[in-house]
Design an enzyme around this catalytic site. Structure first.
Site, short mmCIF file in Angstrom:
data_model
loop_
_atom_site.label_atom_id
_atom_site.label_comp_id
_atom_site.label_asym_id
_atom_site.label_seq_id
_atom_site.Cartn_x
_atom_site.Cartn_y
_atom_site.Cartn_z
N ALA A 1 0.83 -1.20 0.00
CA ALA A 1 0.00 0.00 0.00
C ALA A 1 0.86 1.25 0.00
CB ALA A 1 -0.93 -0.01 1.21
N GLU B 1 2.73 1.78 -3.56
CA GLU B 1 1.86 2.19 -4.66
C GLU B 1 1.29 3.58 -4.44
OE1 GLU B 1 1.57 0.50 -7.51
OE2 GLU B 1 3.03 -0.86 -6.61
N SER C 1 2.55 6.07 -2.72
CA SER C 1 3.58 7.10 -2.82
C SER C 1 4.06 7.29 -4.26
CB SER C 1 4.77 6.75 -1.92
OG SER C 1 4.38 6.76 -0.56
N CYS D 1 -6.55 4.62 5.95
CA CYS D 1 -5.18 4.13 5.83
C CYS D 1 -4.35 4.46 7.06
CB CYS D 1 -4.54 4.73 4.58
SG CYS D 1 -2.83 4.22 4.35
N GLU E 1 6.40 11.39 3.22
CA GLU E 1 7.22 11.09 2.05
C GLU E 1 6.94 12.06 0.91
OE1 GLU E 1 6.91 7.11 0.62
OE2 GLU E 1 7.24 6.23 2.59
#
Length: 412
Positions: free
Chosen positions: A240, A243, A245, A353, A362
């Protein structure tokens, strides 16, 4: 009424938003013949589907027996937070959130800044040497895996293997994966699970200051994660996180670069945290990295004029929600200073999430590091993945703005 878009249509995959807008004009929830399930078209309908307790994550196993090649793939999902429901989901989330709550994400900020800066320096060196650089291959793909390696205490030299396993597994989330894709997912599941099991065993004997150690030690009274639950949690975190990021960065940067006036304002304000935070939220909204998230009715559910029968599926279309004009002014425009920005890129309800703070960290530090070094750039070549559920770029090649103009004139 049936949704007026076809997921295999190349034109729709290139730009799904006109088709999603057309579906929105029909009803908040419509039937999609190709998927054989209901789909949402508005922000409110998507939010309601994600939050309704009569609509759950019901994982359907693929394996016919214990020796079936799908066995590991099945338990990696069945024992994860994402594909479980209360009371199991409540228990898993409590344990995993407790491990995350030990400050691991914020502890990583200096290292994220360092990693992003190093990758950005390499990207700019290539840009200076050749006049262009692929931001996906050189920057967006390695960064989130390197960060997760740091988070877990895994060797950073393993990042390519982890990325390849992740990409093979998440290919199964698309509509109608090929037999070859299915076989790659089976192999990747076995290899990835074995890798994490060995890493976890090392942490049991040699604890470290990392999330994997905290997961190994996670307890709530006498309760703790089982070995499979621990492995499934780590695999989910990488799949998760990687993908979201990569696609969030690629889609968002492409949207920003297509709006030069917005880009100039952002570059001028990179030292302002609020500017960067608003930019990242708009990157996640404008071209969503995840477009479809399914639920299954555990009872008959009446929502927005339709009845979803027990056992039927309904998909929250997050990209359609993100362009809903009832929620967002000028929804098709990229506005880097949009505020408020109540997008649903990280979901809603009990399955919101858990890694959202890490993904935001990030994206904020990566876009800041890159734009500080490159200044204004333009896209000179881009290729989309031929997928809908996970929407992103295979390549996103940029050049500095003046060089991009010269390239275009030469081609003309």
């Amino acid at each position: 009424m049936s949704a007026p878009f076809e997921l295999s249509d190349p034109a729709f995959l290139a730009d799904p938003y006109p088709g999603l807008a057309s579906a929105r004009s029909e009803a908040p929830i419509v039937w999609h013949d190709g998927l054989g399930e209901w789909v949402t078209t508005t922000h409110r309908a998507a939010s309601d589907v994600l939050r309704h307790r009569g609509l759950g994550r019901v994982f359907r196993e693929r394996a016919a027996g214990h020796d079936d090649p799908w066995t590991v793939f099945d338990w990696l999902h069945a024992d994860s937070i994402l594909d479980s429901e209360p009371p199991k989901h409540t228990r898993l989330r409590r344990l995993v959130a407790g491990a995350f709550g030990r400050g691991h994400v914020e502890r990583l900020r200096p290292r994220v800044v360092e990693l992003a800066g190093g990758l950005a320096d390499d990207a700019v060196a290539e840009l200076d040497a050749t006049g262009r650089v692929d931001l996906i291959a050189r920057f967006a793909e390695p960064l989130p895996v390197l960060v997760i390696c740091e988070l877990l205490g895994a060797p950073t030299s393993d990042w390519k293997r982890l990325r390849d396993w992740s990409q093979a597994i998440v290919a199964m989330y698309e509509v109608g994966p090929s037999p070859e894709a299915q076989q790659r997912a089976q192999v990747a599941s076995h290899e990835f699970a074995s890798y994490v099991e060995q890493l976890a065993e090392q942490r049991r004997g040699e604890p470290g200051d990392d999330l994997l150690t905290s997961l190994v030690e996670a307890r709530d009274g006498s309760d703790r994660l089982s070995p499979r639950e621990l492995v499934a949690t780590v695999v989910l975190l990488l799949n998760a996180g990687h993908e979201a990021s990569v696609n969030g960065f690629g889609n968002g940067v492409a949207s920003l670069l297509a709006a030069p006036d917005q880009l100039d304002a952002v570059v001028a304000g990179l030292d302002d945290d609020a500017v960067v935070q608003r930019l990242v939220e708009e990157m996640l909204r404008h071209d969503a990295p995840l477009h479809l998230f399914e639920r299954t009715a555990t009872e008959d559910v009446a929502l927005h004029g339709v009845t979803i029968r027990q056992g039927q599926k309904v998909a929250a279309l997050l990209g359609a929600a993100a362009r809903d004009p009832q929620v967002f002014d000028e929804p098709d425009a990229f506005r880097a200073d949009r505020d408020p920005n109540p997008h649903l890129a990280f979901g809603a309800g009990i399955h919101f999430c858990l890694g959202a703070p890490l993904a935001r960290l990030e994206l904020q530090e990566s876009v800041r590091a890159l734009l500080r070094r490159t200044g204004p750039v333009e896209v000179v070549e881009a290729h989309r993945r031929p997928t809908f559920v996970l929407r992103g770029y295979e390549t996103l090649v940029v050049a500095r703005r003046a060089e991009a103009a010269a390239t275009s004139e030469t081609r003309g």
